[in-house]
Scaffold this motif. Structure first.
Motif, PDB file in Angstrom:
ATOM      1  N   ASP A   1      -8.273  21.562  84.408  1.00  0.00           N
ATOM      2  CA  ASP A   1      -8.839  21.442  85.757  1.00  0.00           C
ATOM      3  C   ASP A   1      -7.919  20.712  86.726  1.00  0.00           C
ATOM      4  O   ASP A   1      -7.229  19.758  86.361  1.00  0.00           O
ATOM      5  CB  ASP A   1     -10.168  20.664  85.692  1.00  0.00           C
ATOM      6  CG  ASP A   1     -11.233  21.384  84.883  1.00  0.00           C
ATOM      7  OD1 ASP A   1     -11.005  22.537  84.485  1.00  0.00           O
ATOM      8  OD2 ASP A   1     -12.299  20.776  84.653  1.00  0.00           O
ATOM      9  N   ALA A   2      -7.950  21.150  87.961  1.00  0.00           N
ATOM     10  CA  ALA A   2      -7.290  20.453  89.075  1.00  0.00           C
ATOM     11  C   ALA A   2      -7.781  21.084  90.366  1.00  0.00           C
ATOM     12  O   ALA A   2      -8.145  22.261  90.388  1.00  0.00           O
ATOM     13  CB  ALA A   2      -5.773  20.583  88.971  1.00  0.00           C
TER      14      ALA A   2
ATOM     15  N   MET B   1      -3.219  22.163  91.596  1.00  0.00           N
ATOM     16  CA  MET B   1      -3.112  22.923  90.343  1.00  0.00           C
ATOM     17  C   MET B   1      -1.672  23.392  90.128  1.00  0.00           C
ATOM     18  O   MET B   1      -1.060  23.977  91.024  1.00  0.00           O
ATOM     19  CB  MET B   1      -4.078  24.116  90.374  1.00  0.00           C
ATOM     20  CG  MET B   1      -4.141  24.846  89.042  1.00  0.00           C
ATOM     21  SD  MET B   1      -5.505  26.016  89.022  1.00  0.00           S
ATOM     22  CE  MET B   1      -6.905  24.931  88.794  1.00  0.00           C
ATOM     23  N   THR B   2      -1.153  23.123  88.931  1.00  0.00           N
ATOM     24  CA  THR B   2       0.228  23.530  88.650  1.00  0.00           C
ATOM     25  C   THR B   2       0.246  24.971  88.143  1.00  0.00           C
ATOM     26  O   THR B   2      -0.768  25.494  87.662  1.00  0.00           O
ATOM     27  CB  THR B   2       0.852  22.627  87.576  1.00  0.00           C
ATOM     28  OG1 THR B   2       0.099  22.811  86.367  1.00  0.00           O
ATOM     29  CG2 THR B   2       0.832  21.157  87.979  1.00  0.00           C
ATOM     30  N   GLU B   3       1.429  25.572  88.202  1.00  0.00           N
ATOM     31  CA  GLU B   3       1.581  26.935  87.681  1.00  0.00           C
ATOM     32  C   GLU B   3       1.265  26.953  86.187  1.00  0.00           C
ATOM     33  O   GLU B   3       0.666  27.899  85.673  1.00  0.00           O
ATOM     34  CB  GLU B   3       3.023  27.400  87.947  1.00  0.00           C
ATOM     35  CG  GLU B   3       3.213  28.872  87.700  1.00  0.00           C
ATOM     36  CD  GLU B   3       4.620  29.348  88.057  1.00  0.00           C
ATOM     37  OE1 GLU B   3       5.412  28.561  88.608  1.00  0.00           O
ATOM     38  OE2 GLU B   3       4.919  30.511  87.750  1.00  0.00           O
ATOM     39  N   ASP B   4       1.667  25.882  85.504  1.00  0.00           N
ATOM     40  CA  ASP B   4       1.421  25.797  84.061  1.00  0.00           C
ATOM     41  C   ASP B   4      -0.091  25.776  83.763  1.00  0.00           C
ATOM     42  O   ASP B   4      -0.560  26.458  82.850  1.00  0.00           O
ATOM     43  CB  ASP B   4       2.106  24.538  83.515  1.00  0.00           C
ATOM     44  CG  ASP B   4       1.995  24.456  82.014  1.00  0.00           C
ATOM     45  OD1 ASP B   4       2.376  25.447  81.352  1.00  0.00           O
ATOM     46  OD2 ASP B   4       1.499  23.430  81.492  1.00  0.00           O
ATOM     47  N   GLN B   5      -0.856  25.022  84.555  1.00  0.00           N
ATOM     48  CA  GLN B   5      -2.315  24.976  84.357  1.00  0.00           C
ATOM     49  C   GLN B   5      -2.927  26.364  84.593  1.00  0.00           C
ATOM     50  O   GLN B   5      -3.814  26.797  83.862  1.00  0.00           O
ATOM     51  CB  GLN B   5      -2.952  23.958  85.323  1.00  0.00           C
ATOM     52  CG  GLN B   5      -2.750  22.520  84.886  1.00  0.00           C
ATOM     53  CD  GLN B   5      -3.269  21.543  85.933  1.00  0.00           C
ATOM     54  OE1 GLN B   5      -3.006  21.673  87.126  1.00  0.00           O
ATOM     55  NE2 GLN B   5      -4.005  20.545  85.496  1.00  0.00           N
ATOM     56  N   TRP B   6      -2.451  27.039  85.627  1.00  0.00           N
ATOM     57  CA  TRP B   6      -2.934  28.398  85.918  1.00  0.00           C
ATOM     58  C   TRP B   6      -2.610  29.342  84.757  1.00  0.00           C
ATOM     59  O   TRP B   6      -3.480  30.011  84.198  1.00  0.00           O
ATOM     60  CB  TRP B   6      -2.308  28.902  87.232  1.00  0.00           C
ATOM     61  CG  TRP B   6      -2.576  30.353  87.489  1.00  0.00           C
ATOM     62  CD1 TRP B   6      -1.746  31.401  87.215  1.00  0.00           C
ATOM     63  CD2 TRP B   6      -3.765  30.941  88.039  1.00  0.00           C
ATOM     64  NE1 TRP B   6      -2.346  32.590  87.567  1.00  0.00           N
ATOM     65  CE2 TRP B   6      -3.577  32.342  88.079  1.00  0.00           C
ATOM     66  CE3 TRP B   6      -4.977  30.408  88.504  1.00  0.00           C
ATOM     67  CZ2 TRP B   6      -4.554  33.217  88.562  1.00  0.00           C
ATOM     68  CZ3 TRP B   6      -5.953  31.292  88.985  1.00  0.00           C
ATOM     69  CH2 TRP B   6      -5.740  32.666  89.012  1.00  0.00           C
TER      70      TRP B   6
ATOM     71  N   GLN C   1     -11.924  24.109  89.419  1.00  0.00           N
ATOM     72  CA  GLN C   1     -11.784  25.078  88.321  1.00  0.00           C
ATOM     73  C   GLN C   1     -11.371  26.470  88.814  1.00  0.00           C
ATOM     74  O   GLN C   1     -11.872  27.482  88.329  1.00  0.00           O
ATOM     75  CB  GLN C   1     -13.077  25.148  87.504  1.00  0.00           C
ATOM     76  CG  GLN C   1     -13.361  23.854  86.737  1.00  0.00           C
ATOM     77  CD  GLN C   1     -14.341  24.040  85.602  1.00  0.00           C
ATOM     78  OE1 GLN C   1     -15.429  24.572  85.805  1.00  0.00           O
ATOM     79  NE2 GLN C   1     -13.978  23.602  84.406  1.00  0.00           N
ATOM     80  N   THR C   2     -10.441  26.521  89.770  1.00  0.00           N
ATOM     81  CA  THR C   2      -9.954  27.809  90.285  1.00  0.00           C
ATOM     82  C   THR C   2      -9.517  28.732  89.147  1.00  0.00           C
ATOM     83  O   THR C   2      -9.916  29.903  89.081  1.00  0.00           O
ATOM     84  CB  THR C   2      -8.743  27.576  91.219  1.00  0.00           C
ATOM     85  OG1 THR C   2      -9.197  26.879  92.367  1.00  0.00           O
ATOM     86  CG2 THR C   2      -8.097  28.888  91.645  1.00  0.00           C
ATOM     87  N   ASN C   3      -8.692  28.199  88.253  1.00  0.00           N
ATOM     88  CA  ASN C   3      -8.147  29.006  87.153  1.00  0.00           C
ATOM     89  C   ASN C   3      -9.259  29.469  86.199  1.00  0.00           C
ATOM     90  O   ASN C   3      -9.372  30.653  85.862  1.00  0.00           O
ATOM     91  CB  ASN C   3      -7.051  28.225  86.406  1.00  0.00           C
ATOM     92  CG  ASN C   3      -7.469  26.797  86.027  1.00  0.00           C
ATOM     93  OD1 ASN C   3      -8.605  26.378  86.279  1.00  0.00           O
ATOM     94  ND2 ASN C   3      -6.546  26.057  85.441  1.00  0.00           N
ATOM     95  N   TYR C   4     -10.100  28.517  85.803  1.00  0.00           N
ATOM     96  CA  TYR C   4     -11.166  28.798  84.836  1.00  0.00           C
ATOM     97  C   TYR C   4     -12.192  29.794  85.418  1.00  0.00           C
ATOM     98  O   TYR C   4     -12.588  30.762  84.755  1.00  0.00           O
ATOM     99  CB  TYR C   4     -11.838  27.474  84.462  1.00  0.00           C
ATOM    100  CG  TYR C   4     -12.893  27.554  83.399  1.00  0.00           C
ATOM    101  CD1 TYR C   4     -12.549  27.667  82.053  1.00  0.00           C
ATOM    102  CD2 TYR C   4     -14.248  27.491  83.718  1.00  0.00           C
ATOM    103  CE1 TYR C   4     -13.521  27.716  81.071  1.00  0.00           C
ATOM    104  CE2 TYR C   4     -15.228  27.537  82.748  1.00  0.00           C
ATOM    105  CZ  TYR C   4     -14.861  27.646  81.426  1.00  0.00           C
ATOM    106  OH  TYR C   4     -15.829  27.699  80.451  1.00  0.00           O
ATOM    107  N   ALA C   5     -12.586  29.561  86.683  1.00  0.00           N
ATOM    108  CA  ALA C   5     -13.570  30.451  87.323  1.00  0.00           C
ATOM    109  C   ALA C   5     -13.017  31.875  87.418  1.00  0.00           C
ATOM    110  O   ALA C   5     -13.738  32.847  87.179  1.00  0.00           O
ATOM    111  CB  ALA C   5     -13.929  29.920  88.710  1.00  0.00           C
ATOM    112  N   ALA C   6     -11.720  31.978  87.753  1.00  0.00           N
ATOM    113  CA  ALA C   6     -11.103  33.314  87.863  1.00  0.00           C
ATOM    114  C   ALA C   6     -11.171  34.041  86.519  1.00  0.00           C
ATOM    115  O   ALA C   6     -11.475  35.240  86.460  1.00  0.00           O
ATOM    116  CB  ALA C   6      -9.647  33.178  88.322  1.00  0.00           C
TER     117      ALA C   6
END
Ligand code: NAP
Length: 246
Positions: free
Chosen positions: A95-96, A101-106, A151-156
């Motif tokens: 999460d970030a 949010m980093t590219e790695d987190q995405w 949670q941009t990445n997680y929600a996507a």
């Protein structure tokens, strides 16, 4: 027993919802392949199932790595002769807030939660298509439906899982394969232990029944959707969230 002699793979079954689902399926009579990236956790879940006289064996596999996924499916069919059910449960968070949010987190979250589900679903579908039957269950989330702060990445990924579920239901229905997703609310597991206590308390209070969920609540939903009782259900997203709306 609702899953008597069915062969089921559960990914991410080393702990949390996956481990509870593996144990529930075994109690319902399934032969359960406990799959996870963490060997120690795999062994623990397998031992717990065997201690209750269930049938199970463990496979260490990273769902992101296609060769390991293919081997997981091959080893399952070699041991039990078929594959009736796969629960694509393995998932992670990183999460970030959007601007931080980093590219790695995405990339990490997309890899496990989307590519991992694709890898396992595709590999399982090949065997199930040949057999002419099967059930694929995917882990979405309330966060995929409503979005969530940080949670941009997680929600996507969890919205993406719904898209895959509905597409596969259309493609595979004619081959005797049902495909559904479960969208859990906030469930008390090692994943949510990372969340601040006040957020969990807020989630509990938002629920009309004033409760968080527990892994068995999700395991029960998977067991129903995997069983023949759900034979007329495909392409569905079952919210199991205590009625909470984010
Ligand atoms: P969890 O307690 O973190 O368990 C997930 C398991 O998956 C862990 O054992 C983890 O291993 C494993 N895993 C991680 N990456 C993997 C990979 N690349 N390949 C294979 N296994 C991997 O999570 P959970 O709370 O039970 O959640 C299970 C699923 O439900 C997830 O898809 C999650 O997004 C979804 N969900 C959970 C909630 C909730 O409130 N808990 C709500 C909605 C949806 P490690 O030991 O390496 O971490």
């Amino acid at each position: 027993m609702r899953l008597k002699d069915k062969v089921a793979i559960i990914t991410g079954a080393g702990r949390g919802i996956g481990a509870e689902t593996a144990k529930k399926f075994a109690k319902e009579g399934a032969k359960v392949v406990v799959s996870d990236i963490n060997e120690e956790d795999v062994n623990k879940t397998v031992e717990e199932i065997k201690a209750e006289d269930g049938e199970s064996f463990g496979i260490v596999a990273n769902v992101v790595i296609r060769d390991q996924v293919d081997k997981m499916i091959e080893d399952t069919v070699e041991k039990y002769g078929k594959l009736d059910i796969i629960v694509n449960n393995a998932g992670i968070t990183a999460d970030a807030k959007l601007v931080k949010m980093t590219e790695d987190q995405w990339d990490k979250v997309i890899a496990v939660n989307l590519k991992g589900v694709f890898n396992c679903g595709q590999a399982a579908a090949k065997v199930m298509t040949e057999q002419g039957h099967g059930v694929i269950l995917n882990a979405s989330s309330i966060v995929g439906i409503y979005g969530n702060f940080g949670q941009t990445n997680y929600a996507a990924t969890k919205w993406g899982v719904i898209g895959m579920t509905k597409s596969w239901a259309k493609e595979l229905g004619g081959k005797g394969i049902r495909v559904n997703a479960v969208a859990p609310g906030f469930i008390v597991t090692p994943m949510t232990e990372k969340m601040p206590e006040k957020v969990l308390e807020m989630m509990k209070n938002k629920s009309p029944i004033k409760s968080l969920g527990y892994p068995e609540d999700i395991a029960n939903a998977y067991a129903f959707l995997a069983s023949d009782e759900a034979r007329f259900i495909t392409g569905a997203v079952l919210s199991v969230d205590g009625g909470v709306v984010l």
